[in-house]
Scaffold this motif. Structure first.
Motif, mmCIF file in Angstrom:
data_model
loop_
_atom_site.group_PDB
_atom_site.id
_atom_site.type_symbol
_atom_site.label_atom_id
_atom_site.label_comp_id
_atom_site.label_asym_id
_atom_site.label_seq_id
_atom_site.Cartn_x
_atom_site.Cartn_y
_atom_site.Cartn_z
ATOM 1 N N ILE A 245 0.816 -1.206 0.000
ATOM 2 C CA ILE A 245 0.000 0.000 0.000
ATOM 3 C C ILE A 245 0.850 1.257 0.000
ATOM 4 C CG2 ILE A 245 -0.216 0.046 2.506
ATOM 5 C CD1 ILE A 245 -3.035 1.170 2.140
ATOM 6 N N SER A 246 2.056 1.202 0.578
ATOM 7 C CA SER A 246 2.922 2.384 0.592
ATOM 8 C C SER A 246 3.393 2.725 -0.825
ATOM 9 C CB SER A 246 4.120 2.166 1.512
ATOM 10 O OG SER A 246 4.935 1.101 1.059
ATOM 11 N N VAL A 247 3.657 1.694 -1.643
ATOM 12 C CA VAL A 247 4.060 1.933 -3.031
ATOM 13 C C VAL A 247 2.875 2.452 -3.828
ATOM 14 C CG1 VAL A 247 4.992 0.879 -5.122
ATOM 15 C CG2 VAL A 247 5.834 0.156 -2.882
ATOM 16 N N LEU A 248 1.700 1.874 -3.612
ATOM 17 C CA LEU A 248 0.495 2.342 -4.296
ATOM 18 C C LEU A 248 0.219 3.808 -3.939
ATOM 19 C CD1 LEU A 248 -1.855 -0.744 -3.758
ATOM 20 C CD2 LEU A 248 -0.693 -0.088 -5.881
ATOM 21 N N TYR A 249 0.368 4.130 -2.665
ATOM 22 C CA TYR A 249 0.134 5.503 -2.215
ATOM 23 C C TYR A 249 1.105 6.470 -2.891
ATOM 24 C CZ TYR A 249 -0.624 9.464 0.917
ATOM 25 O OH TYR A 249 -0.913 10.712 1.417
ATOM 26 N N GLN A 250 2.376 6.079 -2.938
ATOM 27 C CA GLN A 250 3.383 6.928 -3.574
ATOM 28 C C GLN A 250 3.092 7.096 -5.064
ATOM 29 O OE1 GLN A 250 7.351 5.357 -3.383
ATOM 30 N NE2 GLN A 250 8.316 7.254 -4.067
ATOM 31 N N LEU A 251 2.655 6.028 -5.704
ATOM 32 C CA LEU A 251 2.360 6.064 -7.138
ATOM 33 C C LEU A 251 1.229 7.047 -7.431
ATOM 34 C CD1 LEU A 251 2.835 4.875 -9.972
ATOM 35 C CD2 LEU A 251 1.226 3.049 -9.369
ATOM 36 N N VAL A 252 0.151 6.961 -6.669
ATOM 37 C CA VAL A 252 -0.989 7.847 -6.886
ATOM 38 C C VAL A 252 -0.637 9.281 -6.494
ATOM 39 C CG1 VAL A 252 -3.380 8.328 -6.219
ATOM 40 C CG2 VAL A 252 -2.647 5.972 -6.598
ATOM 41 N N SER A 253 0.119 9.443 -5.419
ATOM 42 C CA SER A 253 0.480 10.777 -4.947
ATOM 43 C C SER A 253 1.408 11.504 -5.913
ATOM 44 C CB SER A 253 1.146 10.697 -3.570
ATOM 45 O OG SER A 253 0.283 10.144 -2.618
ATOM 46 N N SER A 254 2.134 10.754 -6.736
ATOM 47 C CA SER A 254 3.121 11.368 -7.629
ATOM 48 C C SER A 254 2.491 12.050 -8.840
ATOM 49 C CB SER A 254 4.121 10.306 -8.105
ATOM 50 O OG SER A 254 3.480 9.348 -8.941
ATOM 51 N N VAL A 255 1.201 11.812 -9.073
ATOM 52 C CA VAL A 255 0.523 12.390 -10.236
ATOM 53 C C VAL A 255 -0.088 13.733 -9.852
ATOM 54 C CG1 VAL A 255 -1.219 12.021 -12.020
ATOM 55 C CG2 VAL A 255 0.000 10.075 -11.043
ATOM 56 N N ARG A 256 0.084 14.700 -10.724
ATOM 57 C CA ARG A 256 -0.466 16.029 -10.484
ATOM 58 C C ARG A 256 -1.990 15.969 -10.443
ATOM 59 N NH1 ARG A 256 0.503 21.372 -14.352
ATOM 60 N NH2 ARG A 256 -0.950 22.769 -13.246
ATOM 61 N N ARG A 257 -2.564 16.664 -9.491
ATOM 62 C CA ARG A 257 -4.011 16.710 -9.349
ATOM 63 C C ARG A 257 -4.578 17.968 -10.002
ATOM 64 N NH1 ARG A 257 -4.834 14.758 -2.996
ATOM 65 N NH2 ARG A 257 -3.159 13.206 -3.033
ATOM 66 N N GLU A 258 -5.728 17.792 -10.616
ATOM 67 C CA GLU A 258 -6.439 18.906 -11.231
ATOM 68 C C GLU A 258 -7.846 18.947 -10.666
ATOM 69 O OE1 GLU A 258 -4.941 20.939 -13.165
ATOM 70 O OE2 GLU A 258 -3.210 19.845 -13.999
ATOM 71 N N GLU A 259 -8.546 20.014 -10.966
ATOM 72 C CA GLU A 259 -9.941 20.127 -10.545
ATOM 73 C C GLU A 259 -10.839 19.984 -11.756
ATOM 74 O OE1 GLU A 259 -12.769 23.715 -9.081
ATOM 75 O OE2 GLU A 259 -11.146 23.210 -7.693
ATOM 76 N N CYS A 260 -11.829 19.121 -11.653
ATOM 77 C CA CYS A 260 -12.770 18.920 -12.751
ATOM 78 C C CYS A 260 -13.577 20.199 -12.967
ATOM 79 C CB CYS A 260 -13.700 17.745 -12.449
ATOM 80 S SG CYS A 260 -14.938 17.450 -13.733
ATOM 81 N N ARG A 261 -13.594 20.692 -14.185
ATOM 82 C CA ARG A 261 -14.310 21.926 -14.490
ATOM 83 C C ARG A 261 -15.823 21.738 -14.461
ATOM 84 N NH1 ARG A 261 -10.950 24.543 -19.584
ATOM 85 N NH2 ARG A 261 -8.871 24.505 -18.620
#
Length: 311
Positions: A245-261
């Motif tokens: 889960i720590s690797v999964l968390y790091q993987l998801v956290s590494s992607v830039r987040r945007e806000e849905c318009r």
């Protein structure tokens, strides 16, 4: 409460790896309407929304259209924008593994929008396939004419990798399809096919960190075109994925987040997991409850925005 992860069949619920990982809710919309009527499905989903706030439902792409229509109807009747219906391009066991990963991440500090759009990201890191006796009727993975012809040979066996890159390999020795370059755990499930090659040849070749036997999903024979009637046919399905889960968390956290318009939720990549609106859209898709455009995510889009696989 964490975001609810739901699946359309109990066979898609893998055993939780620890006591912190919640189970998945089961919405058996594939059952006959008299066995699981629409009004009961509406009550079940409404209860999940009341308890968890948001629901992410995973459904195999191979199910009949009627199953998807029932999910659309539930969302339409509830008039809710808190239901994400995702249909990743994964075989059933791979989808079950993805559901497990989302269940693990649901207890983290990710918002529902990030969690839903993370499904597309994580699907690229799941190596899912099957050992089958014939590829003659397989239409979900590109199969050469030569492989089709060899399917008629008595005793033929084929290793078919459906994700992340399709590959078909006739088993004649210790050859294996290309595997992951990062640490994984393998799940496998058998129909009427021996699992010896999966556990004794494929797993060591892929250097998996362990193997876990699971129940063959009911949808697998249809997805792999191996079964007739109630028979699963000659199939042994497998899926290798990141277990930590720590690797999964790091993987998801590494992607830039945007806000849905369109709906305002956070998202990863270029498309919202709940309303399906693309990131840079000037005119959002039809968002009426139950509208097909609002419920069918573009699984193959946005690969350039995804991070490289962890080492």
């Amino acid at each position: 409460m964490p975001t609810a992860i739901a699946v359309t069949d109990p066979d898609l619920v893998l055993t939780s790896p620890d006591r912190h990982t919640p189970s998945a809710a089961v919405l058996p919309v594939a059952d006959a309407p008299d066995a699981y009527p629409l009004d009961r499905a509406i009550v079940d989903v409404h209860t999940l929304i009341e308890q968890h706030g948001y629901v992410i439902a995973l459904c195999p792409q191979s199910v009949p259209d009627a199953v998807v229509h029932r999910l659309h109807s539930v969302r339409s009747m509830l008039e809710s924008d808190r239901i994400a219906i995702l249909r990743p391009e994964l075989p059933p066991l791979g989808l079950a593994v993805l559901a497990l990963q989302l269940r693990q991440l649901s207890v983290c500090d990710f918002s529902p929008g990030v969690l839903a759009s993370a499904a597309r990201l994580l699907a690229h890191y799941i190596y899912a396939g099957a050992l089958v006796g014939s590829v003659a009727k397989l239409d979900r993975v590109p199969v050469s004419l030569r492989a089709h012809a060899k399917s008629w040979s008595p005793g033929a066996q084929f290793a078919v990798l459906a994700s992340p890159q399709p590959q078909v390999l006739r088993i004649t020795g210790d050859e294996t399809p290309g595997g992951p370059a990062f640490g994984t755990r393998m799940f496998y499930a058998a129909g009427q096919q021996s699992t010896a090659w999966v556990t004794e040849v494929l797993a060591p070749a892929w250097r998996v960190q362990g193997v876990t036997e699971a129940r063959l999903p009911a949808e697998s024979p249809r997805w792999w075109a191996t079964g007739k009637g109630t028979s699963a046919g000659r199939i042994a399905e497998f899926a290798a994925a990141i277990p930590d889960i720590s690797v999964l968390y790091q993987l998801v956290s590494s992607v830039r987040r945007e806000e849905c318009r369109w709906c305002g939720l956070e998202l990863l990549g270029d498309r919202c997991g709940f309303c399906n609106a693309p990131l840079a859209a000037e005119a959002p898709p039809d968002r009426l409850p139950g509208g097909r455009a609002a419920l069918t995510p573009a699984v193959g889009a946005g690969r350039a925005a995804l991070p490289r696989a962890p080492q």
